[in-house]
Write a protein that holds these residues in place. Sequence first.
Motif, short mmCIF file in Angstrom:
data_model
loop_
_atom_site.label_atom_id
_atom_site.label_comp_id
_atom_site.label_asym_id
_atom_site.label_seq_id
_atom_site.Cartn_x
_atom_site.Cartn_y
_atom_site.Cartn_z
N ARG A 338 0.84 -1.19 0.00
CA ARG A 338 0.00 0.00 0.00
C ARG A 338 0.88 1.25 0.00
N ASP A 366 -0.06 14.40 14.87
CA ASP A 366 -1.13 15.37 14.60
C ASP A 366 -1.91 15.01 13.34
N GLY A 367 -2.23 13.74 13.22
CA GLY A 367 -3.06 13.31 12.10
C GLY A 367 -2.34 13.18 10.77
N LEU A 369 1.07 11.48 8.48
CA LEU A 369 2.12 10.47 8.40
C LEU A 369 3.47 11.18 8.29
N GLU A 413 3.50 -3.42 6.75
CA GLU A 413 2.67 -4.25 7.64
C GLU A 413 1.18 -4.03 7.40
N THR A 415 -2.58 -4.24 5.83
CA THR A 415 -3.35 -5.42 5.41
C THR A 415 -4.15 -5.16 4.14
N ARG B 338 -2.67 0.98 19.28
CA ARG B 338 -1.99 2.24 18.96
C ARG B 338 -3.03 3.32 18.68
N GLN B 341 -4.27 10.39 15.70
CA GLN B 341 -5.31 11.35 15.36
C GLN B 341 -5.70 11.20 13.91
N ALA B 342 -6.95 11.48 13.62
CA ALA B 342 -7.43 11.40 12.25
C ALA B 342 -8.50 12.45 12.03
N LYS B 361 -12.63 2.61 9.19
CA LYS B 361 -11.54 2.34 8.24
C LYS B 361 -10.74 3.62 8.11
N VAL B 362 -9.43 3.50 8.17
CA VAL B 362 -8.57 4.67 7.99
C VAL B 362 -8.09 4.72 6.55
N LEU B 369 -4.44 11.05 7.97
CA LEU B 369 -5.35 9.97 8.30
C LEU B 369 -6.78 10.49 8.27
N ALA B 388 -13.34 -3.25 9.13
CA ALA B 388 -12.81 -2.32 10.14
C ALA B 388 -11.32 -2.51 10.33
N LEU B 411 -5.90 1.89 16.29
CA LEU B 411 -5.60 1.08 15.10
C LEU B 411 -5.58 -0.41 15.45
N GLU B 413 -4.89 -3.14 13.31
CA GLU B 413 -3.95 -4.04 12.64
C GLU B 413 -2.51 -3.56 12.80
N THR B 415 1.22 -2.91 14.30
CA THR B 415 2.13 -3.84 14.98
C THR B 415 2.87 -3.18 16.14
N GLN B 416 2.60 -1.90 16.39
CA GLN B 416 3.40 -1.19 17.40
C GLN B 416 2.78 -1.16 18.79
#
Lengths: 430, 430
Positions: A338, A366-367, A369, A413, A415, B338, B341-342, B361-362, B369, B388, B411, B413, B415-416
């Motif tokens: 992705r 803060d929202g 990446l 990672e 999905t 984890r 913000q989104a 869903k993000v 996000l 989801a 979140l 899925e 891994t952190q």
Amino acid sequence: MVERRKPISVEDAVAKVSANSVIKQKETIAIEEAYGRFLAEDLIASHDVPAFDRSPYDGFAIRAEDTSRASANHPVCLDVVGAIGAGFVFEEEVQALQAVRIMTGAPIPKGCNAVVMLELTKEVTSENGQQQIQIKRSFNQGDNISRQGEDTQKGTILVEKGTQINPGIVALLATFGYAQVEVAIKPKVGVIATGSELLNVEEPLAPGKIRNSNAHMIMAQIARAGGEAIYYGKLNDDFDECLVATKKALTEVDMLITTGGVSVGDFDYVPAILNELGANVLFNKVAMRPGSVTTVANLGEKMIYGLSGNPSACYVGFELFVRPMVRKSLYSHLPHLRKAQATLGVDFPKPNPFMRLVRSKVDFIDGQLVASPSGVDKSGIVSSLGGADCFMVLPGGTRGYEKGMTIDVLLLEDTQGSEWPWSNIVASYK
Amino acid sequence: MVERRKPISVEDAVAKVSANSVIKQKETIAIEEAYGRFLAEDLIASHDVPAFDRSPYDGFAIRAEDTSRASANHPVCLDVVGAIGAGFVFEEEVQALQAVRIMTGAPIPKGCNAVVMLELTKEVTSENGQQQIQIKRSFNQGDNISRQGEDTQKGTILVEKGTQINPGIVALLATFGYAQVEVAIKPKVGVIATGSELLNVEEPLAPGKIRNSNAHMIMAQIARAGGEAIYYGKLNDDFDECLVATKKALTEVDMLITTGGVSVGDFDYVPAILNELGANVLFNKVAMRPGSVTTVANLGEKMIYGLSGNPSACYVGFELFVRPMVRKSLYSHLPHLRKAQATLGVDFPKPNPFMRLVRSKVDFIDGQLVASPSGVDKSGIVSSLGGADCFMVLPGGTRGYEKGMTIDVLLLEDTQGSEWPWSNIVASYK
């Protein structure tokens, strides 16, 4: 002695790989084994949800018309003629001025057309000893009834084939009676490590030697991608030994990866082996760092990969060129990593003519990446791999990159996956 | 008949759960089995990387001092006295005006202190037939040598215990000779489904019945969290049957989940069973939607969960209250989902006094996000669970929420993981 190689772009390389077909096969497994596998058939609703008109609350099922004149000053009293727990059915038809105690999820009894929540009722006993409820307002037909099919109608495609089965999908499979699930057979991916400098993991270090980390790393990458790894061991840099092992492996696997033996040195037999096998080489050099010395070939419907012996290059080569073919054979139509945009968290002052794929970590700040390298970006360095959850994509060119620029990242990672080709690779100021 | 329950906040509920200790245990497994497991010991570099001074390129190992006067017009010619492939060691000491052909990764021979890349040399033959290379510039001591320990020094902690083993960590384990890996034993999590309305997945639908999706869903959630699910089957709403099954399960598992039987209805025995067991009830109602009717108790070091029979409520209850305890027993110090913000992608006009956790869903849009519900947010609805990948966190209050506001998401899925308590829950305009 040294072969000349012409690099092609990463985009072209991935497109050439993706153009190949793969073998897809199904198997039927029990729902208990389904988590993490990939659906080989669309998941279709086998019945309406709810499957019958039911109560969303604990309360009383009533006939709305009995309450038409009810008010605080003139409550209506209904005779309680029974109770239905979830899973039970009230067999009789409910008559005028009757009510039935009903639990969440239970089916609405025949004759009733509304539900009154428990907290809006008062239990009373009539003069002749009949248990009753008092209701102080009117209700309409259909009030507080979950209608058959209001969530999902029979025949709806709920999840497309090629999707990895998560806990929510397991719930759907169970709800719709899929005790047996059609999933993709995991493609068999063979791994051969080459290089006389390689020690097995349990061997003590010796002068000039390094332990064979690539084979173990790739086997984990194969598992993450959804394939089944088959390890053919570590071979010495010996042409005949490598040729025999490669031929044997190709009779047993769907794809074959060799690692080591593709840097431009004296002891590298991959090109000669591919030639001897009659394989069709798609490319043997890619304009990327790390991993420029990456060879991909096909032989019929089987892909053969010659990944670099360098751990980082090997890792990147797998994710760009092997993973999508594993996912394609798992029926995925989003087989690639992705892609997302992110803010660059550090400076990369040095320009590089080749596209860089930097092992990195995404933070959500803060929202947004924000991507930063997960370790020192030196291709021989293994320690940055442990913390990587994405690759930064830094297109090649004559300029470096600065902190705060917008770049693309490929998420390791995630999905969801993505389609190819990338619509566009960006690296710019917002 | 109906028990009164006082709701506590989600924050308080998670804090109460997290305050409990869990049993942590280790086992030793082969590196081939390590992918996806959790490290029970810090991963420590067992040697320097590189373990010896080595060549990062194909080329020639030389003595820098021999090239001090070399130039395009006055090239120096060095006698090629041997070749070292990766994995081999050149045994003799290299003398003045000698060079050794060296492959990528091979150790620098004694006497040499620099490497010249292949492409900067020209092979020539001297008058007496000696193979030589011509070099047209000078080199300094240490040029093109990867120094022992320059990537990683022996003893460095590379990955902390409690981290899930990804392919990069597998590479590190192999590099440092961990043929056997100390990992956390998966905690055993028992699952009991209750409710007379439940059918097994393979049974045909019948009036008033629904299939048992929660138990299968929870078993997949346990696997995703890192635990081992043990299914005790589906029980009818019968007090004695439930009590016996609960007691038996508690002798065999580290944690126990019951699902169904906790909504405030007539057929719910969980409170009575917990009482009979002498369990300490932490809370039995949480100010959240869905899942307000969630009970968590402990009995010694074992957690007992009474999750709602409603699939969405059950799913949320697991992720908030069970997952962190599973992760804690896997040595994680970031056991919670984890948080990030989104931007809210839709309107939620209706206020709710309880905190909502909306299955969502993000998407990553222009580096940000953006969260939107993965299905209709009705707690009885199962179809939104499949898509989801996060929960939106919408704090309770007297106002709704609008598209474009900044909210928190958890979140699913990722891994952190994260620590608790949440530093702050936001929902505001930027």
